[in-house]
Write an enzyme that holds these catalytic residues in place. Structure first.
Site, PDB file in Angstrom:
ATOM      1  N   HIS A  19      41.480 -24.035 -24.397  1.00  0.00           N
ATOM      2  CA  HIS A  19      41.504 -22.961 -25.395  1.00  0.00           C
ATOM      3  C   HIS A  19      42.094 -23.472 -26.712  1.00  0.00           C
ATOM      4  O   HIS A  19      41.560 -23.206 -27.792  1.00  0.00           O
ATOM      5  CB  HIS A  19      42.357 -21.784 -24.903  1.00  0.00           C
ATOM      6  CG  HIS A  19      41.794 -21.051 -23.716  1.00  0.00           C
ATOM      7  ND1 HIS A  19      42.561 -20.670 -22.645  1.00  0.00           N
ATOM      8  CD2 HIS A  19      40.535 -20.608 -23.442  1.00  0.00           C
ATOM      9  CE1 HIS A  19      41.815 -20.024 -21.764  1.00  0.00           C
ATOM     10  NE2 HIS A  19      40.573 -19.975 -22.214  1.00  0.00           N
ATOM     11  N   LYS A  43      40.692  -6.178 -15.147  1.00  0.00           N
ATOM     12  CA  LYS A  43      41.284  -7.395 -14.566  1.00  0.00           C
ATOM     13  C   LYS A  43      42.789  -7.266 -14.416  1.00  0.00           C
ATOM     14  O   LYS A  43      43.449  -6.609 -15.194  1.00  0.00           O
ATOM     15  CB  LYS A  43      41.030  -8.584 -15.486  1.00  0.00           C
ATOM     16  CG  LYS A  43      39.646  -9.138 -15.457  1.00  0.00           C
ATOM     17  CD  LYS A  43      39.659 -10.457 -16.216  1.00  0.00           C
ATOM     18  CE  LYS A  43      38.293 -10.860 -16.712  1.00  0.00           C
ATOM     19  NZ  LYS A  43      38.358 -11.997 -17.609  1.00  0.00           N
ATOM     20  N   ARG A  92      31.600 -24.238 -21.391  1.00  0.00           N
ATOM     21  CA  ARG A  92      32.004 -25.337 -20.520  1.00  0.00           C
ATOM     22  C   ARG A  92      30.844 -25.908 -19.726  1.00  0.00           C
ATOM     23  O   ARG A  92      30.779 -27.096 -19.477  1.00  0.00           O
ATOM     24  CB  ARG A  92      33.070 -24.850 -19.527  1.00  0.00           C
ATOM     25  CG  ARG A  92      34.415 -24.639 -20.138  1.00  0.00           C
ATOM     26  CD  ARG A  92      35.337 -23.937 -19.194  1.00  0.00           C
ATOM     27  NE  ARG A  92      34.893 -22.571 -18.955  1.00  0.00           N
ATOM     28  CZ  ARG A  92      35.595 -21.672 -18.287  1.00  0.00           C
ATOM     29  NH1 ARG A  92      36.741 -21.990 -17.759  1.00  0.00           N
ATOM     30  NH2 ARG A  92      35.128 -20.439 -18.140  1.00  0.00           N
ATOM     31  N   SER A 130      41.494 -20.823 -16.422  1.00  0.00           N
ATOM     32  CA  SER A 130      42.793 -20.157 -16.264  1.00  0.00           C
ATOM     33  C   SER A 130      43.015 -19.743 -14.813  1.00  0.00           C
ATOM     34  O   SER A 130      44.118 -19.889 -14.284  1.00  0.00           O
ATOM     35  CB  SER A 130      42.864 -18.928 -17.170  1.00  0.00           C
ATOM     36  OG  SER A 130      42.807 -19.318 -18.519  1.00  0.00           O
TER      37      SER A 130
HETATM   38  P1  ADP Z   1      37.370 -14.301 -20.694  1.00  0.00           P
HETATM   39  O1  ADP Z   1      38.197 -13.234 -20.061  1.00  0.00           O
HETATM   40  O2  ADP Z   1      36.596 -13.869 -21.902  1.00  0.00           O
HETATM   41  O3  ADP Z   1      36.570 -15.108 -19.734  1.00  0.00           O
HETATM   42  P2  ADP Z   1      38.961 -16.656 -21.156  1.00  0.00           P
HETATM   43  O4  ADP Z   1      40.386 -16.561 -21.542  1.00  0.00           O
HETATM   44  O5  ADP Z   1      38.669 -17.257 -19.833  1.00  0.00           O
HETATM   45  O6  ADP Z   1      38.472 -15.204 -21.330  1.00  0.00           O
HETATM   46  O7  ADP Z   1      38.120 -17.454 -22.232  1.00  0.00           O
HETATM   47  C1  ADP Z   1      38.067 -17.110 -23.582  1.00  0.00           C
HETATM   48  C2  ADP Z   1      37.113 -18.013 -24.319  1.00  0.00           C
HETATM   49  O8  ADP Z   1      37.505 -19.362 -24.145  1.00  0.00           O
HETATM   50  C3  ADP Z   1      35.667 -17.966 -23.856  1.00  0.00           C
HETATM   51  O9  ADP Z   1      34.824 -18.191 -24.974  1.00  0.00           O
HETATM   52  C4  ADP Z   1      35.555 -19.119 -22.912  1.00  0.00           C
HETATM   53  O10 ADP Z   1      34.243 -19.615 -22.823  1.00  0.00           O
HETATM   54  C5  ADP Z   1      36.447 -20.110 -23.596  1.00  0.00           C
HETATM   55  N1  ADP Z   1      37.004 -21.090 -22.668  1.00  0.00           N
HETATM   56  C6  ADP Z   1      37.436 -20.886 -21.410  1.00  0.00           C
HETATM   57  N2  ADP Z   1      37.911 -22.025 -20.869  1.00  0.00           N
HETATM   58  C7  ADP Z   1      37.745 -22.979 -21.812  1.00  0.00           C
HETATM   59  C8  ADP Z   1      38.009 -24.381 -21.849  1.00  0.00           C
HETATM   60  N3  ADP Z   1      38.501 -25.021 -20.807  1.00  0.00           N
HETATM   61  N4  ADP Z   1      37.719 -25.037 -23.006  1.00  0.00           N
HETATM   62  C9  ADP Z   1      37.204 -24.378 -24.057  1.00  0.00           C
HETATM   63  N5  ADP Z   1      36.918 -23.077 -24.070  1.00  0.00           N
HETATM   64  C10 ADP Z   1      37.177 -22.380 -22.978  1.00  0.00           C
END
Ligand code: ADP
Length: 164
Positions: A19, A43, A92, A130
């Protein structure tokens, strides 16, 4: 010239190195990237909204152009209210692509003025999720290099510290 602003939204429970990398790369394209922490959905989160915001504020301390806010409701409406030109997303893998392409289509139909910008995750971060990170910590593993040290400490406090 008006500042080009993008919104990077997610639940970020917790924020990972992936992120963080995406925000930094987003800042090469936009003057301002607002990290929008999703307030509440169905969630169940390990960290409260305030805690997720606090984590991000610490991680982005001193990073020019990065802001942290919370949002609820429709993402396109929030992006429009904040005067954002784009919604930034990370991709990803194919699973992300499948979900994200449907989502982007929906969002574009809701508001075609807001572009959805996708950045392919760097290979070193493409496996980071996450939810898996939380599971590793629960099972006693190390998530060093997957999340910043602050996040690892806080995760351990939450998940290991509270275990009976
Ligand atoms: P959500 O609840 O929307 O899935 P996340 O917190 O998992 O929220 O992800 C938020 C954003 O970050 C999304 O655009 C997701 O694709 C991106 N994302 C998730 N994991 C990664 C990662 N490892 N690297 C880059 N971007 C990521």
């Amino acid at each position: 010239m008006a500042k080009r602003r993008a919104v990077y939204a997610g639940s970020f429970d917790p924020p990972t190195e992936g992120h963080l990398n995406l925000v930094r790369r987003g800042l090469k394209l936009f003057d301002e990237v607002i990290v929008a922490v999703a307030e509440s959905t169905s969630k169940k989160y390990v960290f409260t909204t305030a805690e997720r915001v606090e984590l991000w504020r610490n991680l982005l301390h001193g990073v020019r152009g990065a802001k942290v806010e919370t949002f609820s409701g429709l993402l396109v409406s929030y992006a429009k209210r904040r005067g954002a030109a784009a919604i930034l997303r990370g991709l990803r893998n194919f699973t992300d692509f499948e979900y994200e392409s449907t989502m982007a289509g929906m969002n574009r139909q809701l508001d075609p003025r807001i572009e959805i910008v996708f950045l392919l995750t760097e290979p070193e971060y493409a496996h980071l999720s996450s939810s898996l990170i939380k599971e590793i910590v629960l099972l006693g593993g190390s998530v060093k290099k997957m999340v910043p040290p602050l996040v690892e400490r806080e995760l351990k406090k939450k998940l290991v510290g509270s275990r009976k």
